[in-house]
Design a protein around this motif. Structure first.
Motif, PDB file in Angstrom:
ATOM      1  N   GLN A  45       0.833  -1.200   0.000  1.00  0.00           N
ATOM      2  CA  GLN A  45       0.000   0.000   0.000  1.00  0.00           C
ATOM      3  C   GLN A  45       0.873   1.259   0.000  1.00  0.00           C
ATOM      4  O   GLN A  45       0.610   2.219  -0.734  1.00  0.00           O
ATOM      5  CB  GLN A  45      -0.927   0.001   1.215  1.00  0.00           C
ATOM      6  N   ASP A  46       1.914   1.256   0.839  1.00  0.00           N
ATOM      7  CA  ASP A  46       2.834   2.400   0.883  1.00  0.00           C
ATOM      8  C   ASP A  46       3.492   2.612  -0.475  1.00  0.00           C
ATOM      9  O   ASP A  46       3.611   3.748  -0.956  1.00  0.00           O
ATOM     10  CB  ASP A  46       3.914   2.172   1.949  1.00  0.00           C
ATOM     11  N   GLN A  47       3.927   1.511  -1.082  1.00  0.00           N
ATOM     12  CA  GLN A  47       4.570   1.617  -2.385  1.00  0.00           C
ATOM     13  C   GLN A  47       3.625   2.193  -3.429  1.00  0.00           C
ATOM     14  O   GLN A  47       4.012   3.031  -4.251  1.00  0.00           O
ATOM     15  CB  GLN A  47       5.067   0.232  -2.828  1.00  0.00           C
ATOM     16  N   ARG A  48       2.377   1.755  -3.387  1.00  0.00           N
ATOM     17  CA  ARG A  48       1.398   2.251  -4.357  1.00  0.00           C
ATOM     18  C   ARG A  48       1.140   3.741  -4.156  1.00  0.00           C
ATOM     19  O   ARG A  48       1.057   4.501  -5.127  1.00  0.00           O
ATOM     20  CB  ARG A  48       0.083   1.466  -4.244  1.00  0.00           C
ATOM     21  N   GLN A  81       1.815   6.359  -7.027  1.00  0.00           N
ATOM     22  CA  GLN A  81       0.696   7.136  -7.556  1.00  0.00           C
ATOM     23  C   GLN A  81       0.931   8.635  -7.438  1.00  0.00           C
ATOM     24  O   GLN A  81       0.333   9.424  -8.171  1.00  0.00           O
ATOM     25  CB  GLN A  81      -0.599   6.741  -6.829  1.00  0.00           C
ATOM     26  N   ALA A  82       1.833   9.020  -6.508  1.00  0.00           N
ATOM     27  CA  ALA A  82       2.202  10.432  -6.382  1.00  0.00           C
ATOM     28  C   ALA A  82       3.265  10.820  -7.409  1.00  0.00           C
ATOM     29  O   ALA A  82       3.745  11.955  -7.406  1.00  0.00           O
ATOM     30  CB  ALA A  82       2.713  10.717  -4.974  1.00  0.00           C
ATOM     31  N   GLY A  83       3.618   9.868  -8.277  1.00  0.00           N
ATOM     32  CA  GLY A  83       4.574  10.149  -9.347  1.00  0.00           C
ATOM     33  C   GLY A  83       6.026  10.045  -8.933  1.00  0.00           C
ATOM     34  O   GLY A  83       6.908  10.564  -9.622  1.00  0.00           O
ATOM     35  N   ILE A  84       6.299   9.350  -7.825  1.00  0.00           N
ATOM     36  CA  ILE A  84       7.659   9.261  -7.290  1.00  0.00           C
ATOM     37  C   ILE A  84       8.380   8.039  -7.853  1.00  0.00           C
ATOM     38  O   ILE A  84       7.818   6.934  -7.901  1.00  0.00           O
ATOM     39  CB  ILE A  84       7.649   9.187  -5.756  1.00  0.00           C
ATOM     40  N   GLN A  94      13.771   1.141   0.096  1.00  0.00           N
ATOM     41  CA  GLN A  94      14.787   1.315  -0.942  1.00  0.00           C
ATOM     42  C   GLN A  94      16.152   0.829  -0.466  1.00  0.00           C
ATOM     43  O   GLN A  94      16.937   0.272  -1.244  1.00  0.00           O
ATOM     44  CB  GLN A  94      14.859   2.791  -1.359  1.00  0.00           C
ATOM     45  N   SER A  95      16.444   1.003   0.805  1.00  0.00           N
ATOM     46  CA  SER A  95      17.716   0.516   1.350  1.00  0.00           C
ATOM     47  C   SER A  95      17.765  -1.007   1.353  1.00  0.00           C
ATOM     48  O   SER A  95      18.780  -1.613   0.994  1.00  0.00           O
ATOM     49  CB  SER A  95      17.909   1.054   2.778  1.00  0.00           C
ATOM     50  N   ILE A  96      16.670  -1.627   1.767  1.00  0.00           N
ATOM     51  CA  ILE A  96      16.616  -3.087   1.774  1.00  0.00           C
ATOM     52  C   ILE A  96      16.724  -3.627   0.345  1.00  0.00           C
ATOM     53  O   ILE A  96      17.444  -4.606   0.085  1.00  0.00           O
ATOM     54  CB  ILE A  96      15.322  -3.558   2.462  1.00  0.00           C
ATOM     55  N   ALA A  97      16.038  -2.982  -0.585  1.00  0.00           N
ATOM     56  CA  ALA A  97      16.114  -3.421  -1.985  1.00  0.00           C
ATOM     57  C   ALA A  97      17.551  -3.335  -2.504  1.00  0.00           C
ATOM     58  O   ALA A  97      18.024  -4.240  -3.219  1.00  0.00           O
ATOM     59  CB  ALA A  97      15.187  -2.577  -2.851  1.00  0.00           C
ATOM     60  N   LEU A 138       6.213   8.079   2.173  1.00  0.00           N
ATOM     61  CA  LEU A 138       7.479   8.460   1.520  1.00  0.00           C
ATOM     62  C   LEU A 138       8.681   8.188   2.406  1.00  0.00           C
ATOM     63  O   LEU A 138       9.710   7.700   1.927  1.00  0.00           O
ATOM     64  CB  LEU A 138       7.431   9.944   1.133  1.00  0.00           C
ATOM     65  N   HIS A 139       8.568   8.499   3.686  1.00  0.00           N
ATOM     66  CA  HIS A 139       9.700   8.285   4.597  1.00  0.00           C
ATOM     67  C   HIS A 139      10.090   6.813   4.648  1.00  0.00           C
ATOM     68  O   HIS A 139      11.263   6.454   4.513  1.00  0.00           O
ATOM     69  CB  HIS A 139       9.339   8.798   5.994  1.00  0.00           C
ATOM     70  N   PHE A 140       9.110   5.951   4.845  1.00  0.00           N
ATOM     71  CA  PHE A 140       9.403   4.522   4.976  1.00  0.00           C
ATOM     72  C   PHE A 140       9.948   3.934   3.681  1.00  0.00           C
ATOM     73  O   PHE A 140      10.861   3.118   3.681  1.00  0.00           O
ATOM     74  CB  PHE A 140       8.148   3.768   5.425  1.00  0.00           C
ATOM     75  N   GLU A 141       9.368   4.351   2.569  1.00  0.00           N
ATOM     76  CA  GLU A 141       9.824   3.825   1.279  1.00  0.00           C
ATOM     77  C   GLU A 141      11.255   4.283   0.983  1.00  0.00           C
ATOM     78  O   GLU A 141      12.100   3.491   0.547  1.00  0.00           O
ATOM     79  CB  GLU A 141       8.880   4.284   0.168  1.00  0.00           C
TER      80      GLU A 141
END
Length: 383
Positions: free
Chosen positions: A203-206, A210-213, A310-313, A302-305
């Protein structure tokens, strides 16, 4: 500090104090410090030379240096502190107790990486047998400087044992770290999570998408001066949002990028070509350390992603074994980071206060262990 007469390896160990790493050759220091980027000669020297950790900011360097036959064989990054800010191990109650009894708590002597709650070596030695000798020399130095106390923050397990044997009291804490279980890709990591946790992350990723990030991962020389300046604006903005001042300057980050670029990973969140948020991590060996973050606009998730997912990825894609997410934060559990004990070691000159603090630490440790047990019951993983 005068030379010590203690014998080790049939040679006299001589101790001295320095207030600048410019007195130590970088290669000689690195032979002791290993591959943790925050212990490097470049990192620490940049902190001092940029004025971030200096006498003016209450971090007066007093490095304990150990030599045999003129050769550097041991060292401790120590600071004479006039406050307790930027440490992430909180002793304000101890300072207040000293004050109530008409005794000065400051200056105190601190063994730590300034502004950095990361576990690692603090007794830097070529020969592990020298750890107890260095720990004892640090206590002798604290007495010589007439400080109230000596505190070693976030020591590694080997150092912790030597410090305890030398008479330091141990204090337990908690951080949240992610361990790479050999995931083939990020989807494999998500699949290892419980369904509700996996659903929340998607959900966070979506929301962010969706905010264009979208994201860029920039490492080392791929980090431009403009991107570093953008990151710094975000970093300062985070502090201002909490009505405080940042510990670090743009000059510090610029020096670090020049001196050890490969240790830096800058994660940039962009909308089209416009940067929106940034997280700056450090990498040493096969470990990533989450350190600094900021954004120029608020977006849900945004903060968590940016900071965690992104760090884990990146860790999975590049075979890194661990991501340490920084101090505090139970919210990190739902992102796959698990509670991990951390430690500090404390020596108190006044025996009356030492006894009282020892009693407090025994009770605090019981509470921390109970807290860890409770957190362990809420693992985000399916097994």
């Amino acid at each position: 500090m005068s030379g010590a007469s203690t014998k080790a390896d049939s040679q006299t160990a001589e101790f001295s104090l320095i207030d600048s790493l410019s007195e130590i050759a970088p290669d000689a220091w690195q032979a002791l410090a290993g591959d943790q980027p925050m212990l490097s000669h470049a990192f620490l020297h940049a902190l001092h030379d940029s004025g971030c950790a200096s006498e003016a900011t209450g971090w007066a360097p007093r490095y304990l240096i150990m030599r045999r036959a003129g050769q550097l064989v041991g060292a401790m990054p120590l600071y004479l502190k006039s406050h307790s800010r930027g440490e992430y191990v909180f002793d304000h109650g101890w300072a207040q107790a000293f004050e109530r009894n008409g005794l000065p708590y400051y200056p105190k002597l601190l063994g730590a990486i300034p502004f950095t709650p990361v576990t690692g070596p603090r007794l830097l030695v070529r020969d592990p047998a020298d750890r107890p000798l260095l720990a004892q020399a640090a206590i002798a130095l604290a007495r010589q400087l007439d400080t109230s106390s000596l505190h070693i923050l976030f020591p590694c397990e080997e150092d912790r044992a030597a410090l305890s044997a030398a008479g330091f009291m141990l204090r337990e804490g908690v951080q949240f770290h992610w361990e790479n279980a050999g995931y083939a890709d990020f989807e494999a990591f998500l699949a290892s999570l419980k369904m509700d946790k996996r659903k929340k992350l998607r959900q966070d990723q979506r929301r962010v998408a969706q905010a264009g990030i979208h994201y860029q991962h920039l490492r080392g020389h791929a980090i431009s001066a403009d991107m570093l300046a953008f990151f710094y604006r975000c970093y300062v903005g985070t502090y201002r949002a909490h009505y405080s001042r940042p510990y670090l300057t743009l000059e510090f980050f610029q020096r670090l990028l020049r001196a050890q670029p490969d240790s830096l990973l800058l994660i940039i969140a962009l909308r089209g070509e416009q940067p929106v948020a940034a997280a700056l991590n450090l990498i040493g060996g096969d470990i990533m350390y989450g350190r600094y973050w900021g954004t120029e606009e608020y977006l849900s998730g945004l903060h968590f992603e940016t900071c965690y997912m992104q760090s884990i990825a990146y860790c999975i894609a590049h075979g890194l074994s661990r991501f340490e997410g920084g101090a505090q934060g139970e919210h990190k559990i739902s992102r796959g980071l698990v509670p991990t004990p951390t430690w500090s070691a404390h020596w108190i000159a006044d025996a009356r206060f030492a006894d009282a603090i020892a009693d407090f630490l025994a009770r605090e440790t019981d509470a921390i262990n109970h807290y860890l047990d409770e957190l362990g019951e809420h693992s985000p993983y399916r097994t």
